[in-house]
Write an enzyme that holds these catalytic residues in place. Structure first.
Site, PDB file in Angstrom:
ATOM      1  N   GLU A  26      25.278  59.792  65.911  1.00  0.00           N
ATOM      2  CA  GLU A  26      24.495  58.670  66.453  1.00  0.00           C
ATOM      3  C   GLU A  26      23.408  58.177  65.497  1.00  0.00           C
ATOM      4  OE1 GLU A  26      21.152  59.049  68.877  1.00  0.00           O
ATOM      5  OE2 GLU A  26      21.493  61.158  69.368  1.00  0.00           O
ATOM      6  N   LYS A 161      16.647  69.074  76.669  1.00  0.00           N
ATOM      7  CA  LYS A 161      15.250  69.303  76.296  1.00  0.00           C
ATOM      8  C   LYS A 161      14.379  69.334  77.550  1.00  0.00           C
ATOM      9  CE  LYS A 161      13.969  67.540  72.330  1.00  0.00           C
ATOM     10  NZ  LYS A 161      13.718  66.474  71.358  1.00  0.00           N
TER      11      LYS A 161
HETATM   12  N1  PSU Z   1      16.805  63.558  72.839  1.00  0.00           N
HETATM   13  C1  PSU Z   1      16.465  64.107  71.640  1.00  0.00           C
HETATM   14  N2  PSU Z   1      16.530  63.349  70.531  1.00  0.00           N
HETATM   15  C2  PSU Z   1      16.935  62.035  70.576  1.00  0.00           C
HETATM   16  C3  PSU Z   1      17.298  61.472  71.853  1.00  0.00           C
HETATM   17  C4  PSU Z   1      17.218  62.265  72.938  1.00  0.00           C
HETATM   18  O1  PSU Z   1      16.094  65.258  71.591  1.00  0.00           O
HETATM   19  O2  PSU Z   1      16.968  61.360  69.536  1.00  0.00           O
HETATM   20  C5  PSU Z   1      17.774  60.056  71.904  1.00  0.00           C
HETATM   21  C6  PSU Z   1      19.307  60.007  71.942  1.00  0.00           C
HETATM   22  O3  PSU Z   1      19.753  58.893  71.199  1.00  0.00           O
HETATM   23  C7  PSU Z   1      19.586  59.807  73.408  1.00  0.00           C
HETATM   24  C8  PSU Z   1      18.447  58.917  73.807  1.00  0.00           C
HETATM   25  O4  PSU Z   1      20.827  59.218  73.682  1.00  0.00           O
HETATM   26  O5  PSU Z   1      17.335  59.442  73.109  1.00  0.00           O
HETATM   27  C9  PSU Z   1      18.214  58.908  75.289  1.00  0.00           C
HETATM   28  O6  PSU Z   1      17.302  57.915  75.610  1.00  0.00           O
HETATM   29  P1  PSU Z   1      17.079  57.541  77.139  1.00  0.00           P
HETATM   30  O7  PSU Z   1      16.418  58.728  77.749  1.00  0.00           O
HETATM   31  O8  PSU Z   1      16.171  56.340  77.069  1.00  0.00           O
HETATM   32  O9  PSU Z   1      18.406  57.230  77.723  1.00  0.00           O
END
Ligand code: PSU
Ligand code: MN
Length: 305
Positions: A26, A161
């Site tokens: 990603e 996390k």
């Molecule tokens: N968690 C991490 N590192 C990240 C992300 C999440 O530890 O970089 C990023 C990923 O790209 C994930 C996104 O898909 O955040 C999720 O964002 P949201 O909670 O806004 O859907």
């Protein structure tokens, strides 16, 4: 079926055509998850790690409106330098980036969509989005979870996390029929920590076993993804107290600043990194490399089974 919006690099296209192992990667983690130049350095090391295991890396992003599968080094460098100027893109955002020919850093959800369009089955990242703490009031549930229910891609991550509600995230995935597999573990890893208070649904101990489960799932026509939770290597795991304190503080700060919507996850990640003085960054990098290694091994096993 040709897709005029999709641009696959020649190396990745040849690998897919010949049924060779490919691992999707990603780009939100590059543009929004880490600072320049560590973000670019890490992205390139992740690609190298995939290659060392005999698979081809395909870093995915939207560049000038083109759904790009298999970024060049220059393109990774560009995204890393632009950082937060690049829009964070999930499922809902994709058509607008395409129509207005903009750049987009793809989240887990958006990367799964583009990987599936290209025919890539295995994807490595750090952490997936999930159900946020307090979601009973905010309804903040990452679109990553819904995507795991619909796109046929296995996502290798270091678990969930603890900025998120682990229990609610597992419940949501269960409702959506998304299996959570622990690699050589019975408990759900919590990103910086190897363990949490929650069990995974299935424990599998080898890439071959994981590949066989994926094959069975998709050959039967049971669509959707699978979460492969891979614990952070022991040497880089962080002490619970330190990380929990930083997470609590980051959550309070987000509340205080009225952060909401798509800004929440990047804000929390950046704040935790500041509060733990870079130690969490090193752990983060190491767990991503570890996930890239396992994802490549699964991709190789999937091609042979
Ligand atoms: N968690 C991490 N590192 C990240 C992300 C999440 O530890 O970089 C990023 C990923 O790209 C994930 C996104 O898909 O955040 C999720 O964002 P949201 O909670 O806004 O859907
Ligand atoms: Mn959200």
């Amino acid at each position: 079926m040709s897709n005029p919006y999709l641009h696959i690099s020649p190396e990745v296209a040849v690998a897919i055509e010949n049924n060779r192992p490919v691992v999707a990667l990603e780009s939100t983690i590059i543009a929004h998850g880490m600072q320049y130049p560590r973000n670019v350095e890490t992205a390139l090391r992740v690609e190298e790690t995939v290659r060392e295991q005999g698979a081809i890396p395909a870093t995915i992003a939207i560049l000038a409106g083109r759904l790009t599968v298999g970024l060049s080094q220059e393109q990774i460098e560009y995204l890393g330098k632009e950082g937060r100027n690049v829009t964070k893109v999930s499922r809902r955002d994709i058509p607008f980036m395409v129509a207005s020919e903009q750049d987009g850093a793809t989240t887990v959800a958006a990367t799964m969509i583009l990987a599936a369009m290209a025919g890539i089955k295995v994807f490595a990242t750090g952490g997936i989005g999930g159900v946020h703490r307090g979601a009973e009031h905010t309804f903040d549930i990452s679109a990553d979870l819904q995507e795991l229910a619909r796109s046929d891609v296995a996502v290798v991550c270091a678990g969930v996390k603890s900025i998120l509600d682990l229990g609610l995230t597992l419940e949501y995935l269960e409702t959506q029929g998304v299996p959570v597999v622990g690699y050589q573990t019975d408990t759900l890893p919590a990103f910086y920590a190897r363990e949490s208070a929650f069990d995974v649904n299935y424990r599998l101990d080898s890439p071959d076993q994981i590949a066989a489960a994926l094959k069975a799932k998709w050959e039967m026509g049971l669509g959707g993804g699978m979460v492969i939770a891979n614990p952070i290597p022991e040497a880089y795991a962080m002490p619970h107290v330190e990380i929990d304190t930083a997470i609590d503080r980051a959550l309070q700060d987000a509340d205080h600043h009225g952060i909401s919507g798509k800004a929440t996850t990047p804000f929390l990640l950046a704040r935790i990194s500041e509060l733990t003085g870079g130690e969490s960054l090193e752990s983060n990098i190491q767990l991503v490399l570890n996930n890239a290694r396992l994802a490549a091994q699964i991709a190789v096993a999937y091609c042979c089974c």
